[in-house]
Design a protein around this motif. Structure first.
Motif, PDB file in Angstrom:
ATOM      1  N   VAL A  16      51.865  43.293  38.646  1.00  4.33           N
ATOM      2  CA  VAL A  16      50.433  43.428  38.389  1.00  4.33           C
ATOM      3  C   VAL A  16      49.906  44.701  39.042  1.00  4.33           C
ATOM      4  O   VAL A  16      50.283  45.020  40.166  1.00  4.33           O
ATOM      5  CB  VAL A  16      49.665  42.204  38.953  1.00  4.33           C
ATOM      6  N   SER A  18      46.000  47.107  39.241  1.00  2.00           N
ATOM      7  CA  SER A  18      44.572  47.088  38.928  1.00  2.00           C
ATOM      8  C   SER A  18      44.299  48.055  37.781  1.00  2.00           C
ATOM      9  O   SER A  18      45.100  48.939  37.498  1.00  2.00           O
ATOM     10  CB  SER A  18      43.750  47.485  40.154  1.00  2.00           C
ATOM     11  N   CYS A  41      45.048  44.004  35.635  1.00  2.67           N
ATOM     12  CA  CYS A  41      44.014  43.003  35.904  1.00  2.67           C
ATOM     13  C   CYS A  41      42.730  43.646  36.406  1.00  2.67           C
ATOM     14  O   CYS A  41      42.758  44.725  36.987  1.00  2.67           O
ATOM     15  CB  CYS A  41      44.521  42.006  36.948  1.00  2.67           C
ATOM     16  N   THR A  44      38.658  40.720  39.560  1.00  4.11           N
ATOM     17  CA  THR A  44      38.757  39.284  39.867  1.00  4.11           C
ATOM     18  C   THR A  44      40.185  38.760  39.721  1.00  4.11           C
ATOM     19  O   THR A  44      40.438  37.599  39.993  1.00  4.11           O
ATOM     20  CB  THR A  44      37.827  38.459  38.953  1.00  4.11           C
ATOM     21  N   GLY A  45      41.098  39.601  39.244  1.00  3.01           N
ATOM     22  CA  GLY A  45      42.483  39.194  39.058  1.00  3.01           C
ATOM     23  C   GLY A  45      42.785  38.635  37.688  1.00  3.01           C
ATOM     24  O   GLY A  45      43.875  38.122  37.445  1.00  3.01           O
ATOM     25  N   SER A  46      41.835  38.748  36.764  1.00  2.00           N
ATOM     26  CA  SER A  46      42.045  38.265  35.396  1.00  2.00           C
ATOM     27  C   SER A  46      42.730  39.331  34.555  1.00  2.00           C
ATOM     28  O   SER A  46      42.469  40.524  34.707  1.00  2.00           O
ATOM     29  CB  SER A  46      40.711  37.897  34.751  1.00  2.00           C
ATOM     30  N   ILE A 105      49.743  32.938  31.728  1.00 11.28           N
ATOM     31  CA  ILE A 105      48.466  32.933  32.447  1.00 11.28           C
ATOM     32  C   ILE A 105      47.931  31.507  32.549  1.00 11.28           C
ATOM     33  O   ILE A 105      48.283  30.638  31.754  1.00 11.28           O
ATOM     34  CB  ILE A 105      47.420  33.842  31.771  1.00 11.28           C
ATOM     35  N   ASN A 106      47.071  31.288  33.531  1.00 12.99           N
ATOM     36  CA  ASN A 106      46.426  29.984  33.670  1.00 12.99           C
ATOM     37  C   ASN A 106      45.126  29.958  32.857  1.00 12.99           C
ATOM     38  O   ASN A 106      44.811  30.925  32.154  1.00 12.99           O
ATOM     39  CB  ASN A 106      46.206  29.622  35.135  1.00 12.99           C
ATOM     40  N   LYS A 110      44.356  34.166  34.886  1.00 15.33           N
ATOM     41  CA  LYS A 110      45.050  34.739  36.049  1.00 15.33           C
ATOM     42  C   LYS A 110      46.555  34.703  35.774  1.00 15.33           C
ATOM     43  O   LYS A 110      47.096  33.675  35.367  1.00 15.33           O
ATOM     44  CB  LYS A 110      44.759  33.951  37.320  1.00 15.33           C
TER      45      LYS A 110
END
Length: 145
Positions: A16, A18, A41, A44-46, A105-106, A110
């Protein structure tokens, strides 16, 4: 079988960065064996997008020498799967779309990992072998073992 059963494999491949990471930051994880996709991402980490080795090569082979942020190189239209998705269904999507990797992803988008098509194929092949052995034992009169 659900994708979550492959968590050890999918989490190992997770890379991952940014959205404002440099091209070099995005390229570094791609140099690790088994990593073919970097997830981009937001704060917010999405998940916002992905950068593949092909995206990176396309950028490096272009005549421009600018060093854009990762968000400029990423593909924004991303096929994803969740931990409760069936591996066979995900594999069929990957095969139909010629995808080597799919982010896991959840519900909040995320990242949890990256499913590699080879891992999916291996699991599906092992399931088929087990069913074949069980059918052979049944037909042979041995019963299930």
């Amino acid at each position: 079988m659900f994708v979550e059963r492959l968590h050890a494999l999918t989490s190992f491949r997770l890379a991952v960065v940014s959205r404002d990471a440099t091209v070099q930051d995005a390229a570094l994880p791609l140099s690790r064996p088994g990593v073919g996709l970097v997830l981009v991402c937001d704060a917010t980490g999405s998940l916002e997008g992905v950068i593949s080795k092909s995206d990176l090569i396309r950028h490096l082979s272009s005549p421009t020498h600018a060093s854009p942020p990762a968000s400029a190189l990423m593909s924004k239209s991303v096929i994803t799967c969740g931990p409760k998705d069936d591996v066979r269904d995900v594999w069929q999507t990957m095969a139909a779309r010629s995808l080597q990797n799919v982010p896991v992803i959840n519900e909040a988008a995320k990242p949890l990992g990256i499913l590699d098509i080879r891992d999916a194929m291996k699991v599906l092949f092992e399931e088929e072998e087990l069913q074949e052995r069980m059918l052979f034992n049944y037909v042979s009169g041995v019963g299930y073992r």
